[in-house]
Scaffold this motif. Sequence first.
Motif, PDB file in Angstrom:
ATOM      1  N   ALA B  34       0.838  -1.209   0.000  1.00  0.00           N
ATOM      2  CA  ALA B  34       0.000   0.000   0.000  1.00  0.00           C
ATOM      3  C   ALA B  34       0.868   1.251   0.000  1.00  0.00           C
ATOM      4  CB  ALA B  34      -0.914  -0.004   1.229  1.00  0.00           C
ATOM      5  N   LEU B  35       1.940   1.240   0.765  1.00  0.00           N
ATOM      6  CA  LEU B  35       2.824   2.406   0.820  1.00  0.00           C
ATOM      7  C   LEU B  35       3.468   2.654  -0.543  1.00  0.00           C
ATOM      8  CD1 LEU B  35       4.155   4.573   2.681  1.00  0.00           C
ATOM      9  CD2 LEU B  35       6.022   2.948   3.033  1.00  0.00           C
ATOM     10  N   PHE B  36       3.862   1.573  -1.202  1.00  0.00           N
ATOM     11  CA  PHE B  36       4.520   1.702  -2.508  1.00  0.00           C
ATOM     12  C   PHE B  36       3.596   2.387  -3.517  1.00  0.00           C
ATOM     13  CE2 PHE B  36       5.521  -0.284  -6.711  1.00  0.00           C
ATOM     14  CZ  PHE B  36       6.715   0.388  -6.922  1.00  0.00           C
ATOM     15  N   PHE B  37       2.323   1.977  -3.500  1.00  0.00           N
ATOM     16  CA  PHE B  37       1.395   2.539  -4.486  1.00  0.00           C
ATOM     17  C   PHE B  37       0.828   3.905  -4.090  1.00  0.00           C
ATOM     18  CE2 PHE B  37       1.510  -1.858  -5.911  1.00  0.00           C
ATOM     19  CZ  PHE B  37       1.697  -1.661  -7.266  1.00  0.00           C
ATOM     20  N   ARG B  38       0.945   4.257  -2.807  1.00  0.00           N
ATOM     21  CA  ARG B  38       0.389   5.545  -2.385  1.00  0.00           C
ATOM     22  C   ARG B  38       1.456   6.506  -1.860  1.00  0.00           C
ATOM     23  NH1 ARG B  38      -3.603   5.889  -5.260  1.00  0.00           N
ATOM     24  NH2 ARG B  38      -4.343   7.671  -4.015  1.00  0.00           N
ATOM     25  N   GLY B 401      11.883   4.406  -2.028  1.00  0.00           N
ATOM     26  CA  GLY B 401      12.118   3.763  -0.734  1.00  0.00           C
ATOM     27  C   GLY B 401      11.056   2.730  -0.417  1.00  0.00           C
ATOM     28  N   ALA B 402       9.794   3.055  -0.747  1.00  0.00           N
ATOM     29  CA  ALA B 402       8.709   2.100  -0.479  1.00  0.00           C
ATOM     30  C   ALA B 402       8.888   0.841  -1.322  1.00  0.00           C
ATOM     31  CB  ALA B 402       7.362   2.752  -0.768  1.00  0.00           C
ATOM     32  N   GLY B 403       9.459   0.984  -2.524  1.00  0.00           N
ATOM     33  CA  GLY B 403       9.746  -0.185  -3.358  1.00  0.00           C
ATOM     34  C   GLY B 403      10.763  -1.099  -2.690  1.00  0.00           C
ATOM     35  N   LEU B 404      11.795  -0.488  -2.106  1.00  0.00           N
ATOM     36  CA  LEU B 404      12.797  -1.281  -1.384  1.00  0.00           C
ATOM     37  C   LEU B 404      12.155  -1.975  -0.180  1.00  0.00           C
ATOM     38  CD1 LEU B 404      15.830   1.214  -1.376  1.00  0.00           C
ATOM     39  CD2 LEU B 404      15.564  -0.837  -2.769  1.00  0.00           C
ATOM     40  N   LEU B 405      11.283  -1.228   0.517  1.00  0.00           N
ATOM     41  CA  LEU B 405      10.623  -1.807   1.692  1.00  0.00           C
ATOM     42  C   LEU B 405       9.706  -2.961   1.282  1.00  0.00           C
ATOM     43  CD1 LEU B 405      10.574  -1.277   4.763  1.00  0.00           C
ATOM     44  CD2 LEU B 405       8.503   0.053   4.403  1.00  0.00           C
ATOM     45  N   LEU B 406       9.019  -2.799   0.145  1.00  0.00           N
ATOM     46  CA  LEU B 406       8.150  -3.873  -0.344  1.00  0.00           C
ATOM     47  C   LEU B 406       8.981  -5.121  -0.669  1.00  0.00           C
ATOM     48  CD1 LEU B 406       5.493  -5.053  -1.379  1.00  0.00           C
ATOM     49  CD2 LEU B 406       5.853  -3.848  -3.545  1.00  0.00           C
ATOM     50  N   ALA B 407      10.112  -4.916  -1.346  1.00  0.00           N
ATOM     51  CA  ALA B 407      10.981  -6.063  -1.652  1.00  0.00           C
ATOM     52  C   ALA B 407      11.459  -6.726  -0.368  1.00  0.00           C
ATOM     53  CB  ALA B 407      12.166  -5.596  -2.494  1.00  0.00           C
ATOM     54  N   SER B 408      11.796  -5.906   0.623  1.00  0.00           N
ATOM     55  CA  SER B 408      12.279  -6.473   1.899  1.00  0.00           C
ATOM     56  C   SER B 408      11.178  -7.250   2.598  1.00  0.00           C
ATOM     57  CB  SER B 408      12.820  -5.374   2.809  1.00  0.00           C
ATOM     58  OG  SER B 408      11.799  -4.809   3.593  1.00  0.00           O
ATOM     59  N   SER B 409       9.935  -6.763   2.514  1.00  0.00           N
ATOM     60  CA  SER B 409       8.835  -7.479   3.184  1.00  0.00           C
ATOM     61  C   SER B 409       8.579  -8.825   2.516  1.00  0.00           C
ATOM     62  CB  SER B 409       7.567  -6.626   3.206  1.00  0.00           C
ATOM     63  OG  SER B 409       7.009  -6.514   1.908  1.00  0.00           O
ATOM     64  N   LEU B 410       8.677  -8.849   1.185  1.00  0.00           N
ATOM     65  CA  LEU B 410       8.473 -10.115   0.478  1.00  0.00           C
ATOM     66  C   LEU B 410       9.593 -11.110   0.803  1.00  0.00           C
ATOM     67  CD1 LEU B 410       7.308  -8.652  -2.959  1.00  0.00           C
ATOM     68  CD2 LEU B 410       5.915  -9.995  -1.357  1.00  0.00           C
ATOM     69  N   LEU B 411      10.821 -10.611   0.871  1.00  0.00           N
ATOM     70  CA  LEU B 411      11.939 -11.498   1.202  1.00  0.00           C
ATOM     71  C   LEU B 411      11.842 -11.960   2.655  1.00  0.00           C
ATOM     72  CD1 LEU B 411      14.487 -12.881   0.249  1.00  0.00           C
ATOM     73  CD2 LEU B 411      15.769 -10.790   0.700  1.00  0.00           C
ATOM     74  N   PHE B 412      11.381 -11.065   3.508  1.00  0.00           N
ATOM     75  CA  PHE B 412      11.189 -11.437   4.922  1.00  0.00           C
ATOM     76  C   PHE B 412      10.147 -12.554   5.026  1.00  0.00           C
ATOM     77  CE2 PHE B 412       8.883 -10.552   9.009  1.00  0.00           C
ATOM     78  CZ  PHE B 412       9.895 -10.985   9.850  1.00  0.00           C
ATOM     79  N   ALA B 413       9.044 -12.402   4.291  1.00  0.00           N
ATOM     80  CA  ALA B 413       7.998 -13.430   4.307  1.00  0.00           C
ATOM     81  C   ALA B 413       8.561 -14.755   3.796  1.00  0.00           C
ATOM     82  CB  ALA B 413       6.818 -12.990   3.441  1.00  0.00           C
TER      83      ALA B 413
END
Lengths: 119, 424
Positions: B34-38, B401-413
């Motif tokens: 959501a952060l990435f898209f908004r 930055g939100a794109g990096l955070l999204l990638a990190s969340s997917l890798l974390f999952a």
Amino acid sequence: MTDAELAAQVDLALRDVPDPETGINIVDMGLVCAIVADAATQSVTLTVTFTTPACPAGAAILAGIERRLKRVAGIESVDLQLSFEPPWTPERISEAGRTELGWEPPESKADAWRMPGTR
Amino acid sequence: MRAQSLATQYAPSLRLVAAHFALGIVGFVAFSFALFFRAAFVHGHFFQPQILGLVHLCVLGWLLPITLGALHQLIPVVFEAKVRSERAPWIALALYVVGASGFVAQLWSFSFGDGFVGSAALLVLALYLYLGNLAATLWHGAARTLTGACVIAAFLYLSVAAGLGFALALHLHAPYLSIDHLRLLRVHAHVAGFGFFGLLIMGVSYRLLEMFLIAYVKREDAGWFALAAVNVSLAALVGYHLLAPSSRLLTVSVIAAVLGIGAFLVQVSRIYRARMRKRTDLPWRHTAASFSYLVVAAVIAVIMASMRLDSAVEERLQLAYGFVALPGFIGSVIVGQLHKILPFLVWFHRYSHYVGLREVPAASELLAVSPQRVQWFLMHGGIAVVALGLLLGQGALRTCGAGLLLASSLLFARNMWTVYRSHP
């Protein structure tokens, strides 16, 4: 087999039981306080401790010790005693354990092993 | 044998804890998505639908479920008491999922109808059910320690934050408050963020860092001081916003917060210096990054409280403050500690039965280091870039930055799934 030989076998077997957090075996971590072996009765009394009384891996370690010792030839019974007196201290960790934990080895015989950050 | 005295026998089932962790991980991905898209739209005053929606998605979707799951594992260890009921948290979780998802969705669109109030009521009911069960557990606990005092104080703050949140939800549905609801919102945010999460992280850190770094520190005066200072800070902040908007109260609040954070870091540094494990791992580095975000948040708070700022600058600082405090400070420590807690739980439930029978890996060996390292860089790179984008008012930076955070969340999952799926 003498009592000392049986105790040595127990010591060797306990090196197969790891502390799950560090991966270091419980002998090198200094968790084994005393081994009393009686070859005549094929019994072993083992006193162990943990790094903290609330060790979350404590039950797993105790169960692992029992399982491992039951596989040692010449042992019929195992009496496990848990003791926190005196409490475990880092001095109980062996040289091999200290090396695995990243302690700094002594630079000379006069020096002692240094815990991190105590230089 | 005194195995009965060990805390592990009090631990709840892996399924209960893992269910909360799974929800929190999904929440982390959803928030990052959501952060990435908004991200381009996250600017201006904080009281707007998508910013409030994002904040509550972050807190209710990601931070709180993982915290609640971890508490059900840690409370038995810290207080040496079995969780009072294992059914209550399952019921609470069901209420929570329905309530939180409805609440965030309606906050996102500023729909304050009956559904909004109903969702808020379910959410608060769920939180009080969790708290009641955990409080009953604490009541029967044996240990009275610094960690225990912090946890009890944190629970009190969560109950207050939930009550204030519900009061605000009712006001948005049908206005009735005579005080400025933005002031109440600030109190709600700080009681939840600093009172609940802050004190919980402080208290639990003293125990977990000692456990994971293998350190023993008897001197706890700095930790007790931090607890007292955070309480003073929050009391002064409540007084400032709700009783008398005197700048003295705000000054007292900020000074006490800075002193409390300083004392907490002194206590942590004592633990770090006394550690027996010299080589620090990636979970610790998440934790260290988290504490540095706490310092950044404190610096921003001091700037906002002490300087006359242009309203546009103040709005940017407020957004950066919230971002550095929530995903930064709280999110990082949660991600870091989950890298330790979940492997240990999986090890305990699946591998410990083989100790003594065959070679078993250490808990830390259930996940390779390289994906953890990549996740660390993505996450903290993302947090830093988003925070910078908020400070500078740059939408492109925020999206990047939100794109990096999204990638990190997917890798974390993916990392946590790998750990959870591992079998001997």
